[in-house]
Design a protein around this motif. Structure first.
Motif, PDB file in Angstrom:
ATOM      1  N   GLY A 123      -9.472 -16.495   3.162  1.00 48.37           N
ATOM      2  CA  GLY A 123      -8.432 -16.459   2.128  1.00 48.37           C
ATOM      3  C   GLY A 123      -7.744 -15.108   2.077  1.00 48.37           C
ATOM      4  N   LEU A 124      -8.520 -14.054   2.249  1.00 46.02           N
ATOM      5  CA  LEU A 124      -7.956 -12.706   2.232  1.00 46.02           C
ATOM      6  C   LEU A 124      -7.068 -12.484   3.454  1.00 46.02           C
ATOM      7  N   ALA A 125      -7.501 -12.972   4.609  1.00 44.93           N
ATOM      8  CA  ALA A 125      -6.688 -12.845   5.824  1.00 44.93           C
ATOM      9  C   ALA A 125      -5.350 -13.563   5.638  1.00 44.93           C
ATOM     10  N   ASP A 126      -5.384 -14.756   5.027  1.00 40.30           N
ATOM     11  CA  ASP A 126      -4.141 -15.482   4.756  1.00 40.30           C
ATOM     12  C   ASP A 126      -3.252 -14.683   3.805  1.00 40.30           C
ATOM     13  N   ALA A 127      -3.873 -14.101   2.762  1.00 45.10           N
ATOM     14  CA  ALA A 127      -3.114 -13.326   1.777  1.00 45.10           C
ATOM     15  C   ALA A 127      -2.497 -12.088   2.417  1.00 45.10           C
ATOM     16  N   VAL A 128      -3.204 -11.454   3.352  1.00 45.42           N
ATOM     17  CA  VAL A 128      -2.658 -10.286   4.045  1.00 45.42           C
ATOM     18  C   VAL A 128      -1.421 -10.704   4.828  1.00 45.42           C
ATOM     19  N   GLY A 129      -1.475 -11.874   5.456  1.00 49.37           N
ATOM     20  CA  GLY A 129      -0.323 -12.374   6.218  1.00 49.37           C
ATOM     21  C   GLY A 129       0.895 -12.648   5.356  1.00 49.37           C
ATOM     22  N   LEU A 130       0.671 -12.893   4.057  1.00 50.81           N
ATOM     23  CA  LEU A 130       1.780 -13.211   3.153  1.00 50.81           C
ATOM     24  C   LEU A 130       2.281 -12.016   2.346  1.00 50.81           C
TER      25      LEU A 130
ATOM     26  N   GLN B 142       4.146  -8.992   0.803  1.00 48.63           N
ATOM     27  CA  GLN B 142       5.547  -8.584   0.800  1.00 48.63           C
ATOM     28  C   GLN B 142       5.659  -7.256   0.081  1.00 48.63           C
ATOM     29  N   PRO B 143       6.439  -6.347   0.507  1.00 51.60           N
ATOM     30  CA  PRO B 143       7.241  -6.319   1.721  1.00 51.60           C
ATOM     31  C   PRO B 143       6.342  -6.187   2.953  1.00 51.60           C
ATOM     32  N   PRO B 144       6.873  -6.491   4.129  1.00 53.47           N
ATOM     33  CA  PRO B 144       6.069  -6.461   5.350  1.00 53.47           C
ATOM     34  C   PRO B 144       5.408  -5.108   5.629  1.00 53.47           C
ATOM     35  N   VAL B 145       5.989  -4.027   5.123  1.00 56.63           N
ATOM     36  CA  VAL B 145       5.392  -2.712   5.346  1.00 56.63           C
ATOM     37  C   VAL B 145       4.005  -2.632   4.698  1.00 56.63           C
ATOM     38  N   CYS B 146       3.795  -3.341   3.597  1.00 57.93           N
ATOM     39  CA  CYS B 146       2.471  -3.384   2.952  1.00 57.93           C
ATOM     40  C   CYS B 146       1.452  -4.003   3.906  1.00 57.93           C
ATOM     41  N   ARG B 147       1.849  -5.086   4.542  1.00 56.04           N
ATOM     42  CA  ARG B 147       0.980  -5.769   5.501  1.00 56.04           C
ATOM     43  C   ARG B 147       0.645  -4.824   6.657  1.00 56.04           C
ATOM     44  N   THR B 148       1.661  -4.150   7.171  1.00 58.06           N
ATOM     45  CA  THR B 148       1.465  -3.221   8.292  1.00 58.06           C
ATOM     46  C   THR B 148       0.495  -2.107   7.908  1.00 58.06           C
ATOM     47  N   ILE B 149       0.672  -1.548   6.724  1.00 56.92           N
ATOM     48  CA  ILE B 149      -0.187  -0.445   6.276  1.00 56.92           C
ATOM     49  C   ILE B 149      -1.623  -0.920   6.095  1.00 56.92           C
ATOM     50  N   ILE B 150      -1.820  -2.091   5.498  1.00 54.63           N
ATOM     51  CA  ILE B 150      -3.178  -2.630   5.323  1.00 54.63           C
ATOM     52  C   ILE B 150      -3.850  -2.802   6.682  1.00 54.63           C
ATOM     53  N   VAL B 151      -3.147  -3.397   7.622  1.00 54.81           N
ATOM     54  CA  VAL B 151      -3.713  -3.651   8.947  1.00 54.81           C
ATOM     55  C   VAL B 151      -4.010  -2.338   9.671  1.00 54.81           C
ATOM     56  N   ARG B 152      -3.056  -1.417   9.661  1.00 53.09           N
ATOM     57  CA  ARG B 152      -3.237  -0.156  10.381  1.00 53.09           C
ATOM     58  C   ARG B 152      -4.369   0.680   9.763  1.00 53.09           C
ATOM     59  N   HIS B 153      -4.516   0.610   8.443  1.00 55.12           N
ATOM     60  CA  HIS B 153      -5.551   1.413   7.790  1.00 55.12           C
ATOM     61  C   HIS B 153      -6.933   0.775   7.921  1.00 55.12           C
ATOM     62  N   PHE B 154      -7.052  -0.508   7.590  1.00 54.87           N
ATOM     63  CA  PHE B 154      -8.372  -1.136   7.556  1.00 54.87           C
ATOM     64  C   PHE B 154      -8.827  -1.685   8.911  1.00 54.87           C
ATOM     65  N   ARG B 155      -7.922  -2.264   9.681  1.00 58.95           N
ATOM     66  CA  ARG B 155      -8.327  -2.801  10.977  1.00 58.95           C
ATOM     67  C   ARG B 155      -8.394  -1.707  12.038  1.00 58.95           C
ATOM     68  N   ASP B 156      -7.329  -0.862  12.074  1.00 60.99           N
ATOM     69  CA  ASP B 156      -7.234   0.135  13.130  1.00 60.99           C
ATOM     70  C   ASP B 156      -7.847   1.481  12.745  1.00 60.99           C
TER      71      ASP B 156
END
Length: 192
Positions: free
Chosen positions: A130-137, A139-153
């Motif tokens: 559910g969280l992965a789906d929410a990350v994909g949704l 907005q704005p897309p920069v929020c998604r990018t920052i979450i991914v770059r910080h927590f995944r990368d």
């Protein structure tokens, strides 16, 4: 004080005269510090109480400042002593408050970890999906990018800011907004 002077004589080859002068200087320093204690203790204690709101910690901070002065061989000018002492007290109080905040955050994370450990494997998997789906949704897309770059990368705020050509404050604000949105998503009940 005498032990330090004797150690200097023994290990550094100080002459007896030099050891005697050192010993006299240390006695003068001790008297100066005692005088400073009598003159400024109350004001230093009041500042510590104002910042820490704790009697015992405030006394400890003031004591630590004077203990450091005794062990520090650098000369101190009497005309700037008050400002120096108050600055030392303020800095020690701020360090203590920062350490207290860090401990509180660690305790909070530990409690969260315990709550997560209590979830079943299935529940954890469902929430993660559910969280992965929410990350994909997000907005704005920069929020998604920052979450991914910080927590995944594992990138720092500075690295993300450099990559996106924005300030660290902007990265922090977008990350905070994204985390708030994700928390809200996790709070909303799921309807099967």
């Amino acid at each position: 004080m005498r032990v330090v002077a004797l150690l200097l004589f023994l290990f550094r080859g100080f002459s007896k005269m030099r050891v005697h002068v050192y010993y006299l200087c240390m006695n003068e320093r001790k008297e100066l510090i005692q005088q400073l204690f009598r003159q400024h203790y109350r004001q230093m204690y009041r500042l510590a109480i104002l910042l820490l709101h704790d009697d015992a910690e405030s006394k400890d901070v003031v004591h630590d400042v004077f203990a450091q002065l005794l062990s520090d061989p650098r000369p101190m000018r009497e005309e700037s002593a008050q400002a120096f002492l108050l600055t030392c007290v303020r800095n020690r109080c701020l360090n203590l408050m920062r350490n207290r905040q860090i401990q509180e955050r660690i305790q909070h994370l530990y409690r969260l970890d315990l709550e997560t450990a209590a979830l079943s494997e299935r529940q954890l998997s469902e929430e993660a999906e559910g969280l992965a789906d929410a990350v994909g949704l997000l907005q704005p897309p920069v929020c998604r990018t920052i979450i991914v770059r910080h927590f995944r990368d594992g990138l720092t705020f500075s690295e993300i800011a450099r990559e996106l050509q924005v300030s660290k404050t902007t990265v922090y604000k977008h990350l905070r907004r994204a985390l708030e949105s994700l928390r809200e998503h996790l709070k909303t009940p799921k309807h099967p």
